[in-house]
Design an enzyme around this catalytic site. Sequence first.
Site, PDB file in Angstrom:
ATOM      1  N   GLY A   1      97.732 -22.405  -2.979  1.00  0.00           N
ATOM      2  CA  GLY A   1      99.139 -22.460  -3.354  1.00  0.00           C
ATOM      3  C   GLY A   1      99.426 -21.359  -4.360  1.00  0.00           C
ATOM      4  O   GLY A   1      98.822 -20.291  -4.310  1.00  0.00           O
ATOM      5  N   CYS A   2     100.317 -21.627  -5.279  1.00  0.00           N
ATOM      6  CA  CYS A   2     100.661 -20.629  -6.292  1.00  0.00           C
ATOM      7  C   CYS A   2      99.417 -20.218  -7.069  1.00  0.00           C
ATOM      8  O   CYS A   2      98.681 -21.056  -7.577  1.00  0.00           O
ATOM      9  CB  CYS A   2     101.696 -21.198  -7.248  1.00  0.00           C
ATOM     10  SG  CYS A   2     102.108 -20.087  -8.610  1.00  0.00           S
ATOM     11  N   PHE A   3      99.189 -18.924  -7.164  1.00  0.00           N
ATOM     12  CA  PHE A   3      97.962 -18.463  -7.826  1.00  0.00           C
ATOM     13  C   PHE A   3      97.955 -18.741  -9.321  1.00  0.00           C
ATOM     14  O   PHE A   3      96.894 -18.795  -9.932  1.00  0.00           O
ATOM     15  CB  PHE A   3      97.633 -17.008  -7.522  1.00  0.00           C
ATOM     16  CG  PHE A   3      98.742 -15.986  -7.600  1.00  0.00           C
ATOM     17  CD1 PHE A   3      99.763 -16.041  -8.519  1.00  0.00           C
ATOM     18  CD2 PHE A   3      98.721 -14.928  -6.715  1.00  0.00           C
ATOM     19  CE1 PHE A   3     100.755 -15.077  -8.577  1.00  0.00           C
ATOM     20  CE2 PHE A   3      99.702 -13.939  -6.769  1.00  0.00           C
ATOM     21  CZ  PHE A   3     100.718 -14.019  -7.696  1.00  0.00           C
TER      22      PHE A   3
ATOM     23  N   TYR B   1     106.982 -25.152 -14.895  1.00  0.00           N
ATOM     24  CA  TYR B   1     106.704 -25.012 -13.463  1.00  0.00           C
ATOM     25  C   TYR B   1     105.761 -26.115 -12.995  1.00  0.00           C
ATOM     26  O   TYR B   1     105.993 -26.768 -11.983  1.00  0.00           O
ATOM     27  CB  TYR B   1     106.094 -23.632 -13.170  1.00  0.00           C
ATOM     28  CG  TYR B   1     105.451 -23.546 -11.821  1.00  0.00           C
ATOM     29  CD1 TYR B   1     106.224 -23.381 -10.677  1.00  0.00           C
ATOM     30  CD2 TYR B   1     104.079 -23.681 -11.682  1.00  0.00           C
ATOM     31  CE1 TYR B   1     105.638 -23.343  -9.429  1.00  0.00           C
ATOM     32  CE2 TYR B   1     103.482 -23.641 -10.440  1.00  0.00           C
ATOM     33  CZ  TYR B   1     104.264 -23.476  -9.319  1.00  0.00           C
ATOM     34  OH  TYR B   1     103.675 -23.447  -8.085  1.00  0.00           O
TER      35      TYR B   1
END
Length: 187
Positions: free
Chosen positions: A11-13, A158
Amino acid sequence: MKEEIAIFAGGCFWGMEYAFSKIEGIIEIKVGYTGGTTQNPIYEEVSTGSTGHREAVMLRYDADVITYEELLETFWKNIDPTDENGQFLDRSSQYTTAIFYSTEKQRLLAERTKEKLEKSKFFDKPIATKILPLGKFYPAEEYHQHYYLKYPTDFRMYRYLSKKTDFLKKIWQKRFDPKLNEDHDVH
């Protein structure tokens, strides 16, 4: 010291970098892009989903301190391995999960851990994480490197909005060591 490389797309690094940053034996973490066809992709291109790349982390680690198997365990415990369309808030192909192997040993270990997870029947849906040969890894732009340290408030917001921490606690803490999934404050 026995230095080796491991590459994971989870997913998001930013979140993957954060998860591995707490592990002893990690020498360096780079966030970047791999698995696509575009040469030297930039974030604006990868984020469209049109390049075929996934956001990923490249780990340089000391294999005398931590094993590839232990890195795989950390990887599995920080994703939803059944989500074939991304991870948490991040939807689209660039956020799908994969283990990129560079050796036959890594491939076999990755397949073994995936098979073990599938056989455990721990999840109601099939495991969607791919195991793929490593191609070229392109480091992401500098502002993405160590994002959780550079922008701790943004990163915490986030992570909160993604509900990733809630998922990890619900799924993994009841089954494995709860200390591995604590959501520590980022300083």
